[in-house]
Scaffold this active site. Sequence first.
Site, PDB file in Angstrom:
ATOM      1  CG  HIS A  26      -1.597  -1.204   1.236  1.00 42.52           C
ATOM      2  ND1 HIS A  26      -3.014  -1.657   0.256  1.00 42.52           N
ATOM      3  CD2 HIS A  26      -1.927  -1.872   2.465  1.00 42.52           C
ATOM      4  CE1 HIS A  26      -3.474  -2.458   0.934  1.00 42.52           C
ATOM      5  NE2 HIS A  26      -2.920  -3.007   2.071  1.00 42.52           N
ATOM      6  NE  ARG A  82      -3.033   5.995   4.811  1.00 40.48           N
ATOM      7  CZ  ARG A  82      -3.441   6.113   5.955  1.00 40.48           C
ATOM      8  NH1 ARG A  82      -3.317   4.994   7.127  1.00 40.48           N
ATOM      9  NH2 ARG A  82      -4.482   6.898   6.508  1.00 40.48           N
ATOM     10  CB  ALA A  83      -5.727  -0.989   3.392  1.00 37.99           C
ATOM     11  CG  HIS A 127      -7.109  -5.336   2.844  1.00 37.54           C
ATOM     12  ND1 HIS A 127      -7.049  -4.125   4.016  1.00 37.54           N
ATOM     13  CD2 HIS A 127      -5.566  -5.514   2.556  1.00 37.54           C
ATOM     14  CE1 HIS A 127      -6.289  -4.182   4.619  1.00 37.54           C
ATOM     15  NE2 HIS A 127      -4.806  -4.323   3.989  1.00 37.54           N
ATOM     16  CD  GLU A 151      -0.595  -5.445   5.186  1.00 38.47           C
ATOM     17  OE1 GLU A 151      -0.469  -6.292   5.277  1.00 38.47           O
ATOM     18  OE2 GLU A 151      -1.314  -4.588   4.732  1.00 38.47           O
TER      19      GLU A 151
HETATM   20 ZN   LIG Z   1      -2.979  -4.606   3.657  1.00 34.11          ZN
END
Ligand SMILES: [Zn+2]
Length: 342
Positions: free
Chosen positions: A8, A69-70, A176, A282
């Site tokens: 991300h 960015r999650a 996610h 990640e």
């Molecule tokens: Zn992630």
Amino acid sequence: MIIDCHGHYTTAPRQHEGWRNEQIEAHKAGKPPPPRPRMTDDEIRETIAGGQLKVQRERGTDLTIFSPRAAGMGHHFGDARTSEAWASACNELIHRVCTLFPKNFIGVGMLPQSAGVSPKNCISEIDRCVSEYGFVGINLNPDPSGGHWQDPPLSDRYWYPVYEKMVEHDIPAMIHVSAACNPAYHTTGSHYLNGDTVGFNQLMNSSVFKDFPTIKFIIPHGGGAVPYHWGRFRGLAQDAKLGLLTDLVLRNIFFDTCVYHLPGQQLLAKVIPVDNILFASEMIGAVRGIDPETGHHYDDTKRYIDQLALSTEDKAKIFEGNARRVYGRLSGTIEKQSARAV
Ligand SMILES: [Zn+2]
């Protein structure tokens, strides 16, 4: 080639997240959001060169499948229009990164989801991500309410417009979640791992794979609790007369290797067939420290895979081959972007 399928843009220029805060405040005040901030190519280059690209080089990986960015997706803020504007800004920024570093990053889009708003609302952004930006996948949030689980489960036809688009474009979705606004959850701890586990469990108890035989999902963070509790899920499938769990899910569900210790990776590789495991780290994400037991970063997951008792051929599947198979557009995009880099 070593393909990290889960990265991300956690180091985006400050004005990007700054605008997001202004956007949320404006929405609360019932005002229109301010104009989007300017970000130069040099500013973007700097955040990547000193961040993800540097770590790629240090760890010996080649390509990161890269998405916004999650935790920053924040689908529980504002309304559908807030989410549309934010997803659009985030995806455009990922596209700029992939354009500046075509050999090192290939994009995956976030969706303009909002709790209680039909996922149909995401279709035009998916089309744009694939057709205009050349993205190869999407991140699908099974809980846009941020920890209150207000929307129907992934087994529900509610989600089918997104599944239809995934099949049409030959793109997988990574299940996610984003930040938790329910204080019962820790965002990158219990909420993420719970999201992974819930997503898997909803899909295994569904007709989704009968209705979309070629659809593909990636369950991140090593599959949450799933590999560790594979026996439980096998038993649940059996009790529900769904047949063998392997037959039920393994053509459509894949697990990444964002597991931050060797014993966890060993378990993943022992329980889940090698064809269903995709390398991922990640990096510069949820866990940024150094493990005092090893002296290496927790999220330097390549080290764990290197240590697994698997053949070179099997490791090549985890590092590269499976990603090329699961992300149907990946090989073509690698060729296209590499040609652009020369
Ligand atoms: Zn992630």
